[in-house]
Design an enzyme around this catalytic site. Structure first.
Site, short mmCIF file in Angstrom:
data_model
loop_
_atom_site.label_atom_id
_atom_site.label_comp_id
_atom_site.label_asym_id
_atom_site.label_seq_id
_atom_site.Cartn_x
_atom_site.Cartn_y
_atom_site.Cartn_z
N GLY A 84 0.83 -1.20 0.00
CA GLY A 84 0.00 0.00 0.00
C GLY A 84 0.86 1.25 0.00
N THR A 86 0.65 5.80 0.42
CA THR A 86 -0.15 6.99 0.77
C THR A 86 0.19 8.11 -0.21
OG1 THR A 86 1.56 7.68 2.33
CG2 THR A 86 -0.36 6.58 3.26
N GLY A 143 -7.30 14.49 5.38
CA GLY A 143 -6.18 14.46 4.42
C GLY A 143 -5.99 13.13 3.73
N TYR A 147 -6.91 7.29 0.48
CA TYR A 147 -6.46 6.13 1.28
C TYR A 147 -7.62 5.55 2.10
CZ TYR A 147 -3.27 3.61 4.48
OH TYR A 147 -2.60 2.65 5.22
N ILE A 180 1.39 2.40 13.15
CA ILE A 180 2.47 1.46 13.41
C ILE A 180 3.80 2.15 13.08
CG2 ILE A 180 3.37 -0.87 12.90
CD1 ILE A 180 0.48 -0.85 14.10
N1 CAA Z 1 -8.86 17.44 11.93
C1 CAA Z 1 -9.26 18.72 11.75
N2 CAA Z 1 -8.46 19.65 11.24
C2 CAA Z 1 -7.22 19.29 10.91
C3 CAA Z 1 -6.74 17.98 11.10
C4 CAA Z 1 -7.61 17.05 11.64
N3 CAA Z 1 -7.23 15.78 11.85
N4 CAA Z 1 -5.46 17.93 10.68
C5 CAA Z 1 -5.14 19.18 10.24
N5 CAA Z 1 -6.20 19.98 10.41
C6 CAA Z 1 -6.30 21.40 10.08
C7 CAA Z 1 -5.12 22.14 10.67
O1 CAA Z 1 -5.38 22.49 12.01
C8 CAA Z 1 -5.03 23.35 9.76
O2 CAA Z 1 -6.02 24.28 10.13
P1 CAA Z 1 -5.73 25.83 10.03
O3 CAA Z 1 -5.35 26.09 8.59
O4 CAA Z 1 -7.02 26.44 10.45
O5 CAA Z 1 -4.60 26.08 10.99
C9 CAA Z 1 -5.45 22.80 8.41
O6 CAA Z 1 -6.17 21.60 8.68
C10 CAA Z 1 -4.26 22.50 7.51
O7 CAA Z 1 -3.43 21.51 8.20
P2 CAA Z 1 -2.00 21.17 7.69
O8 CAA Z 1 -1.06 22.31 7.96
O9 CAA Z 1 -1.59 19.84 8.23
O10 CAA Z 1 -2.27 21.11 6.11
P3 CAA Z 1 -1.36 20.62 5.00
O11 CAA Z 1 -2.10 20.87 3.74
O12 CAA Z 1 0.03 21.14 5.15
O13 CAA Z 1 -1.27 19.05 5.26
C11 CAA Z 1 -2.00 16.85 5.44
C12 CAA Z 1 -2.42 18.29 5.20
C13 CAA Z 1 -1.01 16.41 4.33
C14 CAA Z 1 -3.24 16.01 5.34
C15 CAA Z 1 -1.31 16.72 6.80
O14 CAA Z 1 -2.17 17.22 7.80
C16 CAA Z 1 -1.02 15.28 7.13
O15 CAA Z 1 -0.07 14.68 6.63
N6 CAA Z 1 -1.84 14.67 8.00
C17 CAA Z 1 -1.65 13.29 8.41
C18 CAA Z 1 -2.55 12.40 7.65
C19 CAA Z 1 -2.37 11.01 8.22
O16 CAA Z 1 -2.66 10.74 9.37
N7 CAA Z 1 -1.91 10.11 7.39
C20 CAA Z 1 -1.69 8.77 7.85
C21 CAA Z 1 -0.47 8.22 7.19
S1 CAA Z 1 0.01 6.66 7.89
C22 CAA Z 1 -1.15 5.63 7.34
O17 CAA Z 1 -1.98 5.93 6.56
C23 CAA Z 1 -1.06 4.22 7.87
C24 CAA Z 1 -2.33 3.81 8.46
O18 CAA Z 1 -3.03 3.00 7.86
C25 CAA Z 1 -2.71 4.29 9.79
#
Ligand code: CAA
Length: 240
Positions: A84, A86, A143, A147, A180
């Protein structure tokens, strides 16, 4: 009996832990990978497990890859659909390519691998298919519309195929890992990851081996009455 097993994405991260766990239990493991030849060679040198390169999102490549494994090692009894990727980003900034690649590989890979192996399992009256879903397919994740949709699709795929396999001795189950300690999770921005870990009741990231042990159970002879189920291994982050 040494069941022939393919673990997709089986040379790194959770996949590597699964390959090793099943090898240690006496399965004959083929580890599929898509990218880095050097890392795959190092994996084979380190573990003695043969690595096979193909893209699980490519239907023809899956058919050819599985035929090659069967020719080398024997009929395939077990598949673990772990591969998989992302391509995280909010919808506003997510391209169609980011959507499509994640669907093609994460969900399409399960279909392609099942198409290549399910018929043989059914004919021989025994098989195990384990699909690696995700907590983010169960609960959604900011985000990750691509996925989360693909992983959620894996859970539906699992329950549908389980119904088709049951009368032939082929079980189909899913594991839904939480966060993980792997390269994939390490790519999440640290300030975001910190907030996620704070919401895990167990208070830490999971280890790849903790997923592998669940896979080993679902692949075992003793798990023949378990089918169409999802085992959540997530430190209590999502309960339902
Ligand atoms: N809930 C609500 N709001 C959120 C949030 C959430 N979970 N996460 C971010 N926000 C908000 C932020 O507070 C921010 O708000 P403001 O602009 O008002 O300050 C806004 O969204 C933008 O946030 P970012 O600065 O993070 O935005 P970005 O565009 O730079 O990045 C993103 C967005 C790429 C999605 C980044 O937040 C990110 O990487 N998030 C993690 C996503 C994640 O958990 N992926 C899992 C990968 S591992 C996996 O997938 C394995 C598995 O199976 C578990």
């Amino acid at each position: 009996m040494s069941r022939v097993t393919i673990v997709t994405g089986g040379t790194r991260g959770i996949g590597e832990a699964i390959s090793l766990a099943l090898r240690d239990l006496g399965y004959t493991v083929a580890a599929n990978y898509a990218g880095n030849d050097e890392k795959a060679k190092a994996f084979t040198d380190r573990t003695g497990i043969k690595a096979y390169k193909w893209d699980v999102g490519d239907h023809e490549a899956c058919l050819a890859g599985c035929a090659q494994v069967a020719a080398d090692l024997g009929p395939i009894d077990v598949i673990v659909n772990n591969a998989g990727i992302t391509r995280d980003g909010v919808l506003a900034r997510m391209s169609f390519d980011d959507w499509n690649e994640v669907m093609r590989i994460n969900l399409g890979g399960c279909f392609n691998m099942a198409k290549a192996t399910f018929g043989g399992m059914r004919e021989r009256g025994w098989g195990r298919i384990v699909n690696i879903g995700s907590i983010n397919g169960q609960a959604g994740q900011y985000g990750q519309v691509n996925y989360a949709a693909a992983k959620s699709g894996i859970h539906g795929f699992t329950k549908a195929l389980a119904q088709e396999g049951a009368k032939y001795g082929v079980t189909v189950n899913a594991i839904a890992p939480g966060y993980i300690d792997t390269d994939m999770v390490a790519a999440v921005p640290p300030q975001v990851l910190e907030k996620i870990v704070a919401r895990i009741p167990v208070g830490r990231l999971g280890q790849a081996g903790e997923i592998a042990r669940g896979v080993a159970f679902l692949c075992s002879e003793e798990a023949g009455f378990v089918t169409g189920s999802t085992l959540s291994i997530n430190g209590g982050q999502h309960m339902y």
